[in-house]
Design a protein around this motif. Structure first.
Motif, PDB file in Angstrom:
ATOM      1  N   ARG A 104      -1.624  -2.824 -13.784  1.00 14.44           N
ATOM      2  CA  ARG A 104      -1.168  -2.407 -12.428  1.00 14.44           C
ATOM      3  C   ARG A 104      -2.131  -2.699 -11.434  1.00 14.44           C
ATOM      4  O   ARG A 104      -0.904  -3.078 -10.087  1.00 14.44           O
ATOM      5  CB  ARG A 104      -0.875  -0.829 -12.891  1.00 14.44           C
ATOM      6  CG  ARG A 104       0.037  -0.109 -13.566  1.00 14.44           C
ATOM      7  CD  ARG A 104      -0.132   1.162 -13.524  1.00 14.44           C
ATOM      8  NE  ARG A 104       0.966   1.615 -14.438  1.00 14.44           N
ATOM      9  CZ  ARG A 104       1.112   2.975 -15.013  1.00 14.44           C
ATOM     10  NH1 ARG A 104       0.164   4.132 -14.806  1.00 14.44           N
ATOM     11  NH2 ARG A 104       2.107   3.697 -15.630  1.00 14.44           N
ATOM     12  N   GLU A 105      -3.247  -2.200 -11.707  1.00 16.95           N
ATOM     13  CA  GLU A 105      -3.838  -2.813 -10.469  1.00 16.95           C
ATOM     14  C   GLU A 105      -3.497  -4.591 -10.115  1.00 16.95           C
ATOM     15  O   GLU A 105      -3.847  -5.075  -8.966  1.00 16.95           O
ATOM     16  CB  GLU A 105      -5.912  -2.807 -10.168  1.00 16.95           C
ATOM     17  CG  GLU A 105      -6.048  -1.793  -9.857  1.00 16.95           C
ATOM     18  CD  GLU A 105      -5.729  -1.567  -8.346  1.00 16.95           C
ATOM     19  OE1 GLU A 105      -4.460  -0.290  -8.509  1.00 16.95           O
ATOM     20  OE2 GLU A 105      -6.239  -1.755  -7.297  1.00 16.95           O
TER      21      GLU A 105
ATOM     22  N   VAL B 210      -5.836  -1.060 -15.221  1.00 21.94           N
ATOM     23  CA  VAL B 210      -5.891  -2.505 -14.491  1.00 21.94           C
ATOM     24  C   VAL B 210      -4.845  -3.505 -14.080  1.00 21.94           C
ATOM     25  O   VAL B 210      -4.750  -4.183 -13.065  1.00 21.94           O
ATOM     26  CB  VAL B 210      -7.233  -3.492 -15.709  1.00 21.94           C
ATOM     27  CG1 VAL B 210      -7.585  -4.774 -14.945  1.00 21.94           C
ATOM     28  CG2 VAL B 210      -8.918  -2.388 -15.406  1.00 21.94           C
TER      29      VAL B 210
ATOM     30  N   ALA C  52      -0.817  -6.257 -10.393  1.00 27.40           N
ATOM     31  CA  ALA C  52       0.368  -5.760  -9.908  1.00 27.40           C
ATOM     32  C   ALA C  52       0.435  -6.166  -8.624  1.00 27.40           C
ATOM     33  O   ALA C  52       1.283  -6.433  -7.983  1.00 27.40           O
ATOM     34  CB  ALA C  52       1.056  -5.200 -11.156  1.00 27.40           C
ATOM     35  N   ALA C  53      -0.387  -4.757  -8.477  1.00 25.87           N
ATOM     36  CA  ALA C  53      -0.633  -4.784  -6.586  1.00 25.87           C
ATOM     37  C   ALA C  53      -1.463  -5.558  -6.354  1.00 25.87           C
ATOM     38  O   ALA C  53      -1.009  -5.527  -4.616  1.00 25.87           O
ATOM     39  CB  ALA C  53      -0.498  -3.633  -6.562  1.00 25.87           C
ATOM     40  N   GLN C  54      -2.314  -5.974  -6.172  1.00 25.32           N
ATOM     41  CA  GLN C  54      -3.290  -7.001  -5.488  1.00 25.32           C
ATOM     42  C   GLN C  54      -2.606  -8.560  -5.605  1.00 25.32           C
ATOM     43  O   GLN C  54      -3.530  -8.840  -4.599  1.00 25.32           O
ATOM     44  CB  GLN C  54      -4.203  -7.286  -5.896  1.00 25.32           C
ATOM     45  CG  GLN C  54      -5.100  -5.348  -5.727  1.00 25.32           C
ATOM     46  CD  GLN C  54      -6.499  -5.278  -6.041  1.00 25.32           C
ATOM     47  OE1 GLN C  54      -7.740  -6.159  -5.321  1.00 25.32           O
ATOM     48  NE2 GLN C  54      -7.014  -3.944  -6.104  1.00 25.32           N
TER      49      GLN C  54
END
Lengths: 421, 299
Positions: B19-20, B17, B22-24
């Protein structure tokens, strides 16, 4: 200790809340202040008995209307396992909530009122459990106390359920338990009123059932969707480049030859990291970061797969079973954002192959749009190729959601079907 | 044979979650209160991005009524992680006339935090605030998503939440809207302590037994600090206590306890018959007080 996620669908009349209440209460997961609050709330509503449904129905609107309108997550633990319950409403208009709750479940509890047997709601819930690929189904035949724990009646329902389950093509493992949620028979402790039943109680079953399917053991192909690229760009780690993600299938080993999809580039695993710790092997569903031997182009949305493994499909064309979630009907050829675990592209539904009538399970053809809670087989075309497995083989790499590009709401969910069947 | 434990599975889910996020998102922040849950979230973020630094700042909403131990711990952690710290001050919001201080014996700055939080989010243009809330804490939180959408007024609409299936998270939003993200949604209080024990995470001294001047109000022990107004019949006494949750002084109930290490705490929680928020004065105001505060934009 292991973790088991299960889902319960049903309305208050089935005794679902009573059953959950009993699991929580008998495993000592309801605390004094929670029980006090529920007693107080029950009195405020003029209920004579303590209404255990108030434990799960948390939102003001739900308490006022006395219904469950959303997925509620509940937690309890025994010395053997930790459990997460996704508690969902059971009526047709909440199909989307049931689908949501079922998507991460290892097991589904289907409640049958012994006086009514297998009814339409049973079929509907079983169909959703099958659609979402829940590996275990536990059928609790409830209110056995009302028919004096008749073995014949129980066997008849087991027989009927098995036939129905075979008809809808469910491959899940089936389990049957005669219970009385109200009095606790065969819920946590064995009942002495049904001596003919030699099987496990519900709690024993929840504690002992195999969850190997989660760990990607055996022959499951390795899948690692790349979520994020870790690049510290610091003096200590100037050229460091690690691909972070959560293993979606199989086992990842140092030295293994891997292929990047959709590009097709290949390399070998140099190291597997979990923060400072290095691993020789990582298992599904661990979160890891991976260093490769070669400096190749990989970014978020790509998937690492084992070169020796069965390969996923890479295609702009796909077939899915779809459940629609939004009040705005699905439109053919409208552009939606199609998102997998970590990848995203634009796509459109080219055709509705058929819609499933959720009451009769008949296929209805020539549909041109889908309404909220509809379930249908669809043909999808995407701007960029999707990398996918059949949902039956892998629930992570076989699933997608549809996002409306105007409202950004999640409007639908899709599960890849096998070989375009 | 490999055995997947519940802590490993929960850790893996939470890191996924984070990492999501940071990516989104472009400008996420971790809501850091100094309590065990936000400490665990920060620790998980450290693990998720190692050897890179945590790619978001820690955001602390300071009510001005914090335990000194909390502030010391916060500053030491920020130094250790080489992280960025952003502080939103409730005192400043009061001085600027953005909010009005409650009066009376049960006055708390807990509710005022919402305005300070929303102002700080706007000032720094944060588009996702990562919190340590857990679904097992409270009945309104049981229905919270991992990615929880907030409208341009910071409000939560519990009746129209985005469905969240599998591990696919939809963080798309219009201008001015933002998200609250809860990576440890599926953890229980026991999981948090078992994980702290397993990973040997350093904790603020407030969680362990210590002698403190306190007083009893409505069956609840509270710290006798200058910001607390005592009723005439309330006596200050010294007791051996620890915090089960840490928040603002005005709403942090103290537990009489001899627990001086993590094993003792785990034993104590295993035996307890009251939820951790049972000691939180802010939740007792009405049957749905958490839902009402969350709708306004509370944590």
């Amino acid at each position: 200790m292991e973790l088991l996620r299960f889902t319960t669908a049903g309305s208050v009349d089935d005794g679902k809340s009573t059953l959950i209440g009993r699991l929580l209460y008998d495993s000592k997961s309801i605390f004094e202040d929670q029980l006090e609050a529920v007693e107080q709330a029950s009195r405020n509503r003029g209920n004579e008995e303590v209404n255990l449904a108030l434990l799960t129905d948390g939102l003001r609107a739900e308490r006022e209307q006395g219904i469950t309108i959303d997925v509620a997550y509940r937690y309890f633990a025994t010395p053997k396992r930790k459990f997460i319950i996704a508690d969902t409403p059971g009526h047709v208009q909440y199909t989307r909530n049931m689908v949501t709750g079922a998507s991460t479940a290892d097991l589904a509890i289907i409640l049958i009122d012994v006086r009514n047997g297998v009814v339409e709601q049973t079929v509907r819930h079983s169909f959703i459990a099958k659609l979402l690929g829940i590996p275990h189904i536990t059928v609790c035949v409830n209110k056995m106390d009302l028919i004096e724990f008749s073995e014949d009646k129980f066997s008849e329902i087991v027989q009927n359920y098995r036939e129905m389950s075979a008809k809808i093509g469910n491959k899940a493992q089936l389990h049957f338990i005669p219970i009385s949620a109200k009095y606790g028979d065969n819920v946590v402790s064995a009942s002495d009123r049904a001596p003919w039943y030699k099987g496990e109680t519900l709690m024993e079953l929840l504690e002992n059932i195999s969850i190997e399917h989660k760990q990607g053991e055996g022959s499951q192909p390795m899948r690692l969707p790349v979520q994020y690229v870790i690049r510290p760009i610091s003096d200590k780690f100037p050229d460091y480049r690690a691909y972070a993600g959560r293993l979606a299938g199989g086992v990842l080993k140092v030295g293994e030859a891997v292929r990047v999809l959709p590009s097709g580039l290949e390399s070998r695993v140099k190291a597997i990291m979990q923060a400072e710790k290095t691993l020789d092997v990582a298992h599904t569903p661990e979160s890891v970061s991976v260093l490769l031997e070669d400096d190749i182009d990989i970014s978020r949305g790509d998937m690492l797969v084992g070169v020796e493994d069965t390969q996923p499909v890479v295609n702009q064309q796909s077939k899915m079973m779809c459940c629609w979630f939004n009040e705005q009907p699905m439109q053919l050829r409208k552009r939606y954002i199609v998102r997998g675990a970590v990848s995203e592209t634009i796509g459109m539904v080219q055709n509705i192959d058929y819609r499933v009538d959720i009451h009769t399970l008949e296929s209805i053809e020539n549909e041109t749009s889908l309404k909220m809670n509809d379930i249908a087989k669809i043909s999808v075309r995407t701007a960029n190729p999707l990398v996918y497995d059949c949902y039956e083989d892998n629930r992570t790499t076989g699933s997608f959601i549809f996002i409306d590009p105007d409202s950004f709401e999640t409007v639908g969910a899709g599960m890849i079907t096998r070989n375009n069947d | 044979m490999y055995k997947l434990t519940h802590l490993k599975e929960l850790e893996s889910e939470s890191i996924y979650v984070l990492r999501e996020v940071a990516a989104q998102f472009e400008r996420p922040a971790i809501l850091f209160s100094g309590g065990k849950d936000s400490i665990v979230v920060t620790y998980l973020a450290y693990k998720a991005f190692y050897p890179a630094k945590i790619p978001f700042p820690l955001l602390h909403i300071d009510t001005g009524h914090n335990f000194q131990e909390t502030l010391d711990y916060r500053d030491a952690l920020v130094r250790k992680l080489d992280a960025r710290l952003v502080v939103g001050s409730v005192q400043e919001s009061i001085d600027k006339g953005r909010v009005k201080e409650e009066k009376g014996y049960n006055a708390s700055r807990n509710r005022l935090q919402t305005t300070t939080l929303l102002d700080t989010i706007e000032e720094y243009k944060f588009d996702a605030c990562i919190g340590g809330a857990r679904r097992d804490e409270e009945k309104a939180r049981a229905k919270e998503r991992f990615f929880s959408h907030r409208d341009e007024f910071g409000q939560w609409n519990p009746k129209n939440q985005r469905p969240e299936l599998w591990n696919i998270f939809n963080g798309k939003k219009n201008m001015g809207e933002h998200f609250r993200v809860f990576p440890i949604s599926n953890w229980t209080e026991m999981d948090v302590w078992q994980y702290i024990y397993q990973e040997n995470i350093e904790m603020p001294s407030l969680y362990f037994t210590h002698e403190r001047a306190c007083f009893e109000r409505d069956g609840q022990w509270l710290a006798a600090e200058p910001c607390m107004m005592l009723k005439p019949d309330e006596q200050v006494v010294v007791r051996k206590v620890r915090c089960r949750t840490i928040g603002d002084i005005s709403c942090t109930g103290l537990t009489i306890s001899e627990a001086h290490n993590l094993e003792d705490i785990i034993d104590e929680i295993a035996a307890t018959r009251v939820t951790e928020r049972g000691g939180r004065a802010d939740d007792k105001r009405s049957e749905t007080s958490m839902e009402d505060r969350k709708k306004e934009g509370y944590f």
